[in-house]
Design an enzyme around this catalytic site. Structure first.
Site, mmCIF file in Angstrom:
data_model
loop_
_atom_site.group_PDB
_atom_site.id
_atom_site.type_symbol
_atom_site.label_atom_id
_atom_site.label_comp_id
_atom_site.label_asym_id
_atom_site.label_seq_id
_atom_site.Cartn_x
_atom_site.Cartn_y
_atom_site.Cartn_z
ATOM 1 C CG ASP A 279 29.318 69.344 4.901
ATOM 2 O OD1 ASP A 279 28.452 68.676 5.493
ATOM 3 O OD2 ASP A 279 29.051 70.155 3.993
ATOM 4 C CG HIS B 242 25.281 68.029 6.404
ATOM 5 N ND1 HIS B 242 25.942 67.710 5.235
ATOM 6 C CD2 HIS B 242 24.068 67.427 6.315
ATOM 7 C CE1 HIS B 242 25.168 66.944 4.483
ATOM 8 N NE2 HIS B 242 24.019 66.764 5.116
ATOM 9 C CB SER C 248 22.149 66.260 2.343
ATOM 10 O OG SER C 248 22.807 65.231 3.033
#
Length: 274
Positions: free
Chosen positions: A225, A257, A144
């Site tokens: 995602d 995610h 991320s």
């Protein structure tokens, strides 16, 4: 409103509600790190600078031979939460294969600002290379916001640092590579980035021509995602490829995610294997 939704990863998980999936992520990574610390030879809170968070947690392989590869893990948390202290969960399967794992701490917002975070991560690598002569190749892994920072490492002009780390690979997981959209979301409330700061710290806008070494980049993205995260991964991968980098894009089915990275604690997981 639409951008807020796109850049709120927890809203896209089919497993759990928005708050619950974050809670589960914190629990999974913290528990995995506890196990890693219990089972490995470690050097915790090794300072690479003078700041409170400028520290590394190092998980050494059980039988470190003279030289060993090192995986440097850069945590996510939208540049404003998490820390190295729950970032050792990937260590057990890797140290068992003779790989050292290093979790990097850096100043998160509001104390840290974007330029400083990028600089800190670069300096942490400089420190590692100077401190440990036995390193046989560095591999970056970021999740991320950490994938963004790892990508910024790939864009480093190392002449200013006096060393050139031998970066052999980078695994960029569910990252953000263009910070411009972030300016228009809640994420920037704490980061307080200007347009100029966002531009100069967007990996998408500073892809260097590939150096003639064998650095392989894997850009990984989760099925669950958001479309915007998926687009960013796709476009950044294409930009690297266009600049001559060796890139593969891995689109992982059945993960979101959060568990896309949590599963690095499992030996049989595809990303662990890669």
């Amino acid at each position: 409103q639409a951008l807020e939704q796109q850049y709120s990863p927890s809203r896209w998980s089919p497993r759990l509600g928005s708050d619950a999936v974050i809670e589960a992520h914190l629990e999974a990574t913290a528990a995995g790190t506890q196990r890693a610390r219990a089972g490995a030879q470690t050097a915790l809170h090794v300072p690479y600078g003078d700041g409170d968070r400028e520290k590394l947690d190092i998980y050494f392989p059980a039988e470190p031979s003279g030289a060993f590869p090192v995986l440097v893990y850069i945590h996510g948390g939208y540049w404003q939460c998490l820390s190295k202290d729950e970032s050792g969960f990937a260590a057990p399967p890797l140290v068992s294969q003779g790989v050292a794992v290093v979790a990097v701490g850096y100043d998160i917002a509001p104390e840290g600002h974007m330029d400083a975070m990028v600089l800190q991560v670069r300096r942490s690598l400089t420190f590692l290379v100077q401190r440990y002569s036995g390193i046989r190749g560095l591999y970056l892994c970021g999740h991320s916001a950490g994938a963004h920072l790892a990508a910024m490492v790939l864009a480093t002009d190392w002449t200013e640092y006096g060393v050139t780390p031998d970066i052999k690979g980078a695994v960029l997981v569910s990252g953000v590579y263009d910070l411009e959209p972030i300016l228009h979301t809640y994420v920037n409330d704490v980061l307080n980035m200007s347009q100029e700061v966002a531009q100069r710290n967007s990996p998408m806008l500073c892809v260097p021509p590939a150096v003639p070494t064998s650095c392989e980049v894997l850009v990984a993205v989760a099925q669950h995602d958001s479309p915007e995260f998926r687009r960013q991964s796709q476009e950044y991968g294409q930009a690297l490829r266009a600049a001559g980098w060796s890139v593969s894009l891995l689109d992982l089915a059945g993960v979101d995610h959060f568990d896309i990275i949590e599963k690095l604690s499992e030996e049989s997981y595809v990303l662990t294997q890669v």
